[in-house]
Design a protein around this motif. Structure first.
Motif, mmCIF file in Angstrom:
data_model
loop_
_atom_site.group_PDB
_atom_site.id
_atom_site.type_symbol
_atom_site.label_atom_id
_atom_site.label_comp_id
_atom_site.label_asym_id
_atom_site.label_seq_id
_atom_site.Cartn_x
_atom_site.Cartn_y
_atom_site.Cartn_z
ATOM 1 N N UNK A 55 0.818 -1.206 0.000
ATOM 2 C CA UNK A 55 0.000 0.000 0.000
ATOM 3 C C UNK A 55 0.860 1.267 0.000
ATOM 4 N N UNK A 56 1.944 1.270 0.773
ATOM 5 C CA UNK A 56 2.797 2.467 0.837
ATOM 6 C C UNK A 56 3.409 2.783 -0.522
ATOM 7 N N UNK A 57 3.837 1.726 -1.245
ATOM 8 C CA UNK A 57 4.400 1.923 -2.592
ATOM 9 C C UNK A 57 3.321 2.453 -3.531
ATOM 10 N N UNK A 58 2.112 1.895 -3.433
ATOM 11 C CA UNK A 58 1.004 2.324 -4.282
ATOM 12 C C UNK A 58 0.642 3.785 -3.994
ATOM 13 N N UNK A 59 0.629 4.153 -2.725
ATOM 14 C CA UNK A 59 0.299 5.540 -2.345
ATOM 15 C C UNK A 59 1.316 6.507 -2.922
ATOM 16 N N UNK A 60 2.613 6.184 -2.772
ATOM 17 C CA UNK A 60 3.662 7.070 -3.303
ATOM 18 C C UNK A 60 3.569 7.189 -4.816
ATOM 19 N N UNK A 61 3.313 6.071 -5.490
ATOM 20 C CA UNK A 61 3.236 6.082 -6.949
ATOM 21 C C UNK A 61 2.047 6.923 -7.433
ATOM 22 N N UNK A 62 0.878 6.705 -6.858
ATOM 23 C CA UNK A 62 -0.312 7.452 -7.278
ATOM 24 C C UNK A 62 -0.155 8.940 -6.971
ATOM 25 N N UNK A 63 0.461 9.267 -5.830
ATOM 26 C CA UNK A 63 0.692 10.669 -5.484
ATOM 27 C C UNK A 63 1.632 11.325 -6.491
ATOM 28 N N UNK A 64 2.643 10.574 -6.937
ATOM 29 C CA UNK A 64 3.562 11.112 -7.943
ATOM 30 C C UNK A 64 2.834 11.385 -9.258
ATOM 31 N N UNK A 65 1.998 10.445 -9.693
ATOM 32 C CA UNK A 65 1.242 10.638 -10.932
ATOM 33 C C UNK A 65 0.286 11.820 -10.801
ATOM 34 N N UNK A 66 -0.350 11.955 -9.635
ATOM 35 C CA UNK A 66 -1.308 13.047 -9.426
ATOM 36 C C UNK A 66 -0.617 14.412 -9.492
ATOM 37 N N UNK A 67 0.598 14.489 -8.984
ATOM 38 C CA UNK A 67 1.342 15.756 -8.984
ATOM 39 C C UNK A 67 2.173 15.951 -10.248
ATOM 40 N N UNK A 68 2.171 14.948 -11.141
ATOM 41 C CA UNK A 68 2.981 15.031 -12.355
ATOM 42 C C UNK A 68 2.604 16.221 -13.248
ATOM 43 N N UNK A 69 1.306 16.560 -13.435
ATOM 44 C CA UNK A 69 0.971 17.734 -14.259
ATOM 45 C C UNK A 69 1.604 19.021 -13.739
ATOM 46 N N UNK A 70 1.607 19.192 -12.415
ATOM 47 C CA UNK A 70 2.204 20.403 -11.834
ATOM 48 C C UNK A 70 3.713 20.414 -12.033
ATOM 49 N N UNK A 71 4.352 19.273 -11.801
ATOM 50 C CA UNK A 71 5.807 19.182 -11.982
ATOM 51 C C UNK A 71 6.193 19.475 -13.422
ATOM 52 N N UNK A 72 5.451 18.883 -14.348
ATOM 53 C CA UNK A 72 5.779 19.031 -15.765
ATOM 54 C C UNK A 72 5.501 20.446 -16.253
ATOM 55 N N UNK A 73 4.399 21.043 -15.783
ATOM 56 C CA UNK A 73 4.057 22.403 -16.213
ATOM 57 C C UNK A 73 5.077 23.416 -15.719
ATOM 58 N N UNK A 74 5.643 23.174 -14.553
ATOM 59 C CA UNK A 74 6.614 24.117 -13.991
ATOM 60 C C UNK A 74 7.880 24.219 -14.829
ATOM 61 N N UNK A 75 8.290 23.096 -15.465
ATOM 62 C CA UNK A 75 9.536 23.108 -16.235
ATOM 63 C C UNK A 75 9.283 23.178 -17.735
ATOM 64 N N UNK A 76 8.030 23.103 -18.145
ATOM 65 C CA UNK A 76 7.759 23.047 -19.580
ATOM 66 C C UNK A 76 6.757 24.103 -20.031
ATOM 67 N N UNK A 77 6.664 25.206 -19.268
ATOM 68 C CA UNK A 77 5.858 26.365 -19.641
ATOM 69 C C UNK A 77 4.405 26.003 -19.931
ATOM 70 N N UNK A 78 3.858 25.114 -19.116
ATOM 71 C CA UNK A 78 2.434 24.820 -19.192
ATOM 72 C C UNK A 78 2.013 23.778 -20.194
ATOM 73 N N UNK A 79 2.915 23.297 -21.069
ATOM 74 C CA UNK A 79 2.525 22.298 -22.067
ATOM 75 C C UNK A 79 2.327 20.944 -21.393
ATOM 76 N N UNK A 80 1.164 20.312 -21.653
ATOM 77 C CA UNK A 80 0.871 19.010 -21.058
ATOM 78 C C UNK A 80 0.312 18.070 -22.114
ATOM 79 N N UNK A 81 0.692 16.780 -22.042
ATOM 80 C CA UNK A 81 0.052 15.791 -22.915
ATOM 81 C C UNK A 81 -1.419 15.627 -22.533
#
Length: 702
Positions: free
Chosen positions: A87-113
């Motif tokens: 469960x702990x691994x699953x929680x960390x993984x899902x949290x990373x995916x959930x925050x991925x749009x914010x991480x990617x937008x910060x370094x890529x000027x808002x462009x998202x797949x």
């Protein structure tokens, strides 16, 4: 592809980024297929290694963006969700995916797949939560729901999971309760609020009642839910039923909240309407009460009724009257209350009847979302409604051109609009967006309210002008609204508002843009007053009875020839208020020398000020006491003769010429002192044709 190659996948993208190369789409597809065929643990390691890649790079290549989108796809998330990872691994993984749009937008000027756009990611997570719920994976389902429902912006337009959740309640209510109980408090609250709004009123016993014990738990705080976020009609009805089930004490606490004087004054109308509806819905389902509670209830209702009637806004009074009428009809049926209500939507609460129906609920869940039928009891049916009508029976009401279309935020009284503009009628529970909409609606409404509430407008000078002049201007439309509001007030009560607006013009805290708007409003108000004189009746027509009788006989005498029409006498609106515009404006020009730099940086606005003074003198015409206005105006113009600016000199000469012509029009002796003549002679030889010609004309005429 071996495990070592999979773990070096992020290094591959990093090297491509540094060398400025790009990978073709086909190679990316092959890498993704190989990744999916690997074990869940390896997939998680590869995807989570992207954290380091994003941390090092200032900009992400398009191919790496596409790979990040692949990581958030349903195929990948499904593989991880239905694996045997901890469960702990699953929680960390899902949290990373959930925050991925914010991480990617910060370094890529808002462009998202596509898959990483927040709306699509929420739908993917909801779909996955539904599948996990079917498999009774409680812990993993709660992990996803805690992310989805932790923030209101992520679930506002989403009902996919709610539909599946309703099916679970029908088949396994214990599982649904377990899911809700394992959520964090904020997510639990948001999920239940959404579910209350989602379920129609006829589904209470089928869908809401199985969860009732969660709402009634002390840790949940039912009262906070009632006075919190605004709910829809379905949610308000269900809350009323739940409050009734909670018992008399909870319902009485809600009535005391509704009756509290501070709540009536400070909480928004929409919030108090919700509380009133919950009280009204609940009263029909309360357990049979003993007579000992009646005096206590009637006392609270009387207090709340008085507090609501003391408010100026009609919505506030409607809330008090309708809620009191509903409660009294239950607890004291012999007392009949009848009021005139303006809020028909709120009044409909008293005549709606909601019946539980499992069959309708099943159709609703199957996708046949029929409109909910509401039984309305109408005691004023007309037996002659079916009679035929001819054209003589139709009467058309005259359209009122002055009344604007009202929004739900539009105030009905000038005092209410004034309170909104100075934040007195705005509460902390309102969002910034709602506050902005209310202020714009109030500002837009002022021209009409000032016309129909002339007496009130004279009593609210300081508060209204403070709210208008300090209104935050965002676009051109806001500037127009501010200007129109100032014009209307200066037109309706010029002797009150013209001096106050002039004082606001010279305030230190005002921006240059606001000063220009105020000056434009004053100028247009002068023009409106001058162009719209009052009708004046002949006074001696009503002085004596004999003249009255003569006028009556004259009007009844039949003549074959054409009767000369009596000329209408017009009374100037501007002349009685001219001093209110001119003298305060002239007396305060040197009050603010810190932020209003008339002799240096703000010469443009000084030119407009000089033109405004000339405008006032010009519209006065040939009044006998013209010198009272001309002499102060000429002294004001003389103050700025020494400034070396061609445009400013031209404005001074034009206004000076208006002053001289106004004096001459009433037969007064016109002479120009030596200082003015010297200055005019200097202007004649400047390298500006318009300036030299204007100066020469004045010298030749006077």
């Amino acid at each position: 592809m071996t495990a070592d190659v999979l773990l070096r996948l992020s290094d591959h993208f990093r090297s491509l980024q540094k060398e400025g190369k790009s990978s073709d789409t086909r190679s990316l597809e092959l890498l993704c297929e190989e990744l999916l065929s690997s074990s869940s643990d390896k997939v998680i390691k590869v995807i989570c290694s992207l954290k380091d890649v994003f941390a090092e790079m200032k900009q992400i290549s398009p191919i790496l963006c596409d790979f990040a989108g692949f990581c958030a796809s349903y195929k990948v998330l499904e593989k991880i969700a239905f694996s045997s990872v901890q469960k702990t691994v699953f929680v960390d993984f899902i949290a990373f995916i959930w925050n991925l749009p914010t991480r990617l937008a910060n370094v890529n000027q808002g462009h998202l797949p596509k898959d990483l756009k927040r709306q699509n990611l929420v739908k993917t997570m909801e779909r996955l939560a539904c599948e996990l719920l079917k498999k009774k994976e409680v812990k993993k389902t709660c992990v996803l729901l805690d992310l989805i429902y932790a923030n209101s912006c992520s679930f506002d337009d989403s009902s996919f999971f709610l539909h599946q959740f309703a099916h679970v309640i029908l088949t396994d209510a214990d599982l649904a309760q377990e899911i809700v109980k394992n959520l964090r408090y904020r997510s639990k609250r948001n999920l239940l609020e959404s579910f209350l709004n989602f379920c129609p009123t006829f589904s209470f016993s089928t869908l809401i009642q199985p969860l009732q014990e969660i709402f009634l738990a002390k840790s949940f705080n039912l009262l906070r839910l009632c006075v919190g976020r605004l709910l829809g009609r379905n949610g308000q009805f269900h809350l009323g039923r739940i409050v009734a089930a909670a018992g008399y004490e909870v319902w009485k606490a809600l009535v005391d909240y509704w009756a509290d004087e501070n709540i009536v004054r400070k909480v928004s109308v929409e919030q108090r309407i919700q509380v009133a509806k919950i009280i009204a819905f609940a009263v029909d389902y309360l357990p049979k009460l003993t007579y000992k509670f009646r005096p206590e209830i009637i006392s609270s209702v009387s207090s709340g009724f008085r507090n609501h009637l003391a408010q100026s806004a009609s919505d506030n009074r409607d809330i008090g009257m309708l809620t009191a009428k509903k409660i009294v009809s239950v607890f004291d049926p012999e007392t009949k209350l009848d009021f005139e209500i303006t809020n028909s939507e709120l009044a409909s609460v008293l005549i709606e009847k909601h019946d539980d129906c499992r069959q309708k609920t099943m159709k609703f869940l199957e996708g046949d979302k029929e409109e909910e039928s509401v039984t309305v009891i109408d005691n004023n049916e007309d037996e002659d409604d079916n009679e035929s009508l001819d054209s003589d029976d139709l009467e058309f009401e005259q359209f009122e051109f002055e009344t604007p279309n009202l929004s739900k935020y539009s105030p009905r009284f000038l005092l209410e609009a004034s309170g909104i503009l100075v934040d007195r009628n705005l509460t902390q529970s309102m969002s910034e967006s709602e506050k902005s909409k209310r202020k714009v609606a109030a500002l837009e409404r002022i021209p009409y309210l000032a016309q129909v509430n002339k007496t009130s407008s004279k009593e609210l000078v300081d508060e209204l002008l403070t709210g208008i002049t300090h209104f935050e201007i965002i676009d051109e439309n806001d500037s127009i609204l501010v200007e129109k509001a100032l014009i209307s007030l200066a037109f309706v009560a010029p002797t009150f508002y013209a001096p106050a607006i002039s004082s606001q013009f010279y305030e230190e805290s005002l921006s240059l843009e606001k000063r220009q708007i105020i000056l434009s409003a004053l100028s247009k108000a002068v023009k409106e007053l001058a162009d719209n004189p009052d009708d004046e009746f002949e006074k001696d027509q009503f002085l004596t009875d004999s003249k009255t009788r003569s006028a009556k006989l004259e009007s009844q005498t039949r003549r074959w020839g054409s009767r000369p029409k009596s000329e209408k006498k017009l009374k100037s609106r501007f002349y009685p208020a001219a001093g209110s515009f001119l003298f305060p404006f002239l007396s305060k020009w040197d009050k603010n020398k810190r932020t209003l730099l008339l002799e240096s940086a703000d010469k443009d606005i000084l030119s407009r000020m000089i033109a405004f003074v000339g405008q006032i003198v010009s519209v006065l015409g040939n009044i006998p006491d013209i010198d009272k206005y001309v002499l102060p105006a000429m002294d004001f113009l003389a103050t700025f003769r020494r400034i070396d600016d061609t445009n400013l000199k031209l404005s001074i000469i034009r206004s000076f010429q208006i002053c001289l012509l106004s004096k001459a029009s009433v037969g007064n002796q016109v002479w120009i002192d030596q200082n003015w003549r010297i200055w005019l002679e200097e202007c004649r030889f400047l390298d500006c044709p318009h300036l030299s010609i204007a100066a020469a004309e004045i010298c030749e005429l006077f």
